[in-house]
Motif scaffolding. Structure first.
Motif, short mmCIF file in Angstrom:
data_model
loop_
_atom_site.label_atom_id
_atom_site.label_comp_id
_atom_site.label_asym_id
_atom_site.label_seq_id
_atom_site.Cartn_x
_atom_site.Cartn_y
_atom_site.Cartn_z
N ARG A 193 -0.14 -6.22 -0.77
CA ARG A 193 -1.25 -5.32 -1.10
C ARG A 193 -2.54 -5.72 -0.38
O ARG A 193 -2.78 -6.89 -0.14
CB ARG A 193 -1.46 -5.27 -2.62
CG ARG A 193 -1.98 -6.53 -3.25
CD ARG A 193 -1.75 -6.52 -4.76
NE ARG A 193 -2.41 -7.63 -5.43
CZ ARG A 193 -2.01 -8.90 -5.36
NH1 ARG A 193 -0.99 -9.24 -4.59
NH2 ARG A 193 -2.68 -9.85 -6.02
N PRO A 194 -3.36 -4.73 -0.01
CA PRO A 194 -4.56 -5.02 0.77
C PRO A 194 -5.61 -5.83 -0.01
O PRO A 194 -5.54 -5.92 -1.24
CB PRO A 194 -5.12 -3.63 1.09
CG PRO A 194 -4.07 -2.66 0.72
CD PRO A 194 -3.15 -3.31 -0.24
N CYS A 231 -1.73 5.96 -5.74
CA CYS A 231 -1.43 5.30 -4.47
C CYS A 231 0.03 5.55 -4.14
O CYS A 231 0.89 5.57 -5.02
CB CYS A 231 -1.66 3.80 -4.60
SG CYS A 231 -1.07 2.86 -3.19
N PHE A 246 2.15 3.73 -3.02
CA PHE A 246 3.02 2.60 -3.35
C PHE A 246 3.06 2.30 -4.85
O PHE A 246 3.59 1.26 -5.27
CB PHE A 246 2.59 1.35 -2.58
CG PHE A 246 2.86 1.44 -1.10
CD1 PHE A 246 1.83 1.41 -0.18
CD2 PHE A 246 4.16 1.56 -0.62
CE1 PHE A 246 2.08 1.49 1.18
CE2 PHE A 246 4.42 1.64 0.74
CZ PHE A 246 3.38 1.61 1.64
N LEU A 247 2.49 3.20 -5.67
CA LEU A 247 2.55 2.99 -7.12
C LEU A 247 3.77 3.72 -7.67
O LEU A 247 3.83 4.94 -7.61
CB LEU A 247 1.27 3.52 -7.78
CG LEU A 247 1.10 3.15 -9.25
CD1 LEU A 247 0.87 1.64 -9.41
CD2 LEU A 247 -0.05 3.94 -9.87
N CYS A 279 -6.52 0.99 -11.35
CA CYS A 279 -7.17 0.79 -10.05
C CYS A 279 -6.32 1.33 -8.89
O CYS A 279 -6.75 1.31 -7.74
CB CYS A 279 -7.45 -0.70 -9.82
SG CYS A 279 -5.99 -1.72 -9.95
N CYS A 280 -5.13 1.78 -9.22
CA CYS A 280 -4.23 2.28 -8.18
C CYS A 280 -4.18 3.81 -8.15
O CYS A 280 -3.35 4.38 -7.45
CB CYS A 280 -2.81 1.75 -8.41
SG CYS A 280 -2.72 -0.03 -8.52
N CYS A 324 -7.29 -4.39 -3.10
CA CYS A 324 -6.47 -4.42 -4.31
C CYS A 324 -6.50 -5.82 -4.93
O CYS A 324 -6.56 -5.96 -6.15
CB CYS A 324 -5.04 -4.02 -3.99
SG CYS A 324 -4.87 -2.39 -3.25
N ILE A 375 4.53 -2.87 -3.31
CA ILE A 375 4.25 -3.77 -2.18
C ILE A 375 3.28 -4.88 -2.63
O ILE A 375 2.42 -5.31 -1.88
CB ILE A 375 3.65 -3.02 -0.97
CG1 ILE A 375 2.35 -2.30 -1.35
CG2 ILE A 375 4.65 -2.08 -0.35
CD1 ILE A 375 1.45 -2.00 -0.20
N CYS A 403 3.11 -1.72 -8.55
CA CYS A 403 2.88 -1.74 -7.10
C CYS A 403 4.16 -2.24 -6.43
O CYS A 403 4.59 -3.36 -6.67
CB CYS A 403 1.73 -2.66 -6.75
SG CYS A 403 1.50 -2.84 -4.97
N ILE A 422 -8.54 3.51 -1.31
CA ILE A 422 -7.87 2.23 -1.09
C ILE A 422 -7.90 1.95 0.41
O ILE A 422 -7.04 2.40 1.15
CB ILE A 422 -6.44 2.27 -1.65
CG1 ILE A 422 -6.47 2.68 -3.14
CG2 ILE A 422 -5.75 0.92 -1.47
CD1 ILE A 422 -5.28 3.47 -3.59
N MET A 460 -5.34 4.31 2.26
CA MET A 460 -4.00 4.53 1.71
C MET A 460 -3.85 5.99 1.29
O MET A 460 -4.80 6.57 0.75
CB MET A 460 -3.82 3.62 0.49
CG MET A 460 -2.40 3.41 0.06
SD MET A 460 -1.49 2.34 1.17
CE MET A 460 -1.96 0.73 0.53
S1 SF4 Z 1 -1.22 -1.09 -2.78
FE1 SF4 Z 1 -0.42 -1.63 -4.78
S2 SF4 Z 1 -2.14 -2.63 -5.88
FE2 SF4 Z 1 -2.99 -1.48 -4.13
S3 SF4 Z 1 -3.53 0.53 -4.98
FE3 SF4 Z 1 -1.44 0.69 -4.11
S4 SF4 Z 1 -0.10 0.32 -5.87
FE4 SF4 Z 1 -2.15 -0.45 -6.42
#
Ligand code: SF4
Length: 142
Positions: free
Chosen positions: A86-87, A72, A74-75, A19-20, A90, A82, A80, A30, A65
């Motif tokens: 996370r929003p 993402c 932040f992946l 999902c990321c 997510c 963060i 993840c 995202i 994002m």
């Molecule tokens: S913020 Fe974190 S949970 Fe959301 S898509 Fe990015 S890596 Fe995945």
């Protein structure tokens, strides 16, 4: 709390990261609320422009994002970095909450895209009440 939810759905996240990131079939969007982007910026010390672009036509979500090669931003190593920040989108995945004007109520649905739908524990009304409360807390009241 006025919503309906899938009564017999099992789900447990296995951290697969699907999902990321984009998939062969889906470009991941995202989306973030302004408050969420500001919180991530405040906590990470990054400017919003470093991790998000403006998103149009997706109110109340005004940021999207950024991704690096489909992942993402932040992946990292499929994790993840963060997670606590996370929003909402997510936190909801693989569920979505939409308002059904015909029924006059909010409706939770699950995306079959997530390989962990049907796996793990049977979700209860309490689980969806928690998500609904989070949406009420974060989303601007219409
Ligand atoms: S913020 Fe974190 S949970 Fe959301 S898509 Fe990015 S890596 Fe995945």
């Amino acid at each position: 709390m006025d919503f309906t939810y899938p009564p017999t759905v099992c789900f447990e996240c296995n951290g697969c990261g699907l999902c990321c990131a984009d998939t062969d079939h889906k470009l991941r969007h995202i989306l973030m609320l302004e408050s969420e982007a500001e919180e991530i910026s405040a906590q990470t010390g990054k400017h919003i422009e470093e991790f998000a672009g403006e998103s149009s036509g997706t109110q109340p979500y005004i940021y999207e994002m950024k991704k690096v090669q489909g992942d993402c931003v932040f992946l990292k190593d499929n994790k993840c970095i963060i997670y606590e920040l996370r929003p909402l989108i997510c936190r909801f995945y693989p569920f979505e909450l939409k308002y059904d004007a015909d029924k006059g109520t909010h409706v939770f649905t699950a995306t079959p895209e997530c390989p962990m739908i049907g796996q793990g524990k049977l979700l209860s009304k309490k689980d969806f009440e928690t998500l609904y409360a989070l949406a009420e807390e974060r989303l601007p009241q219409s």
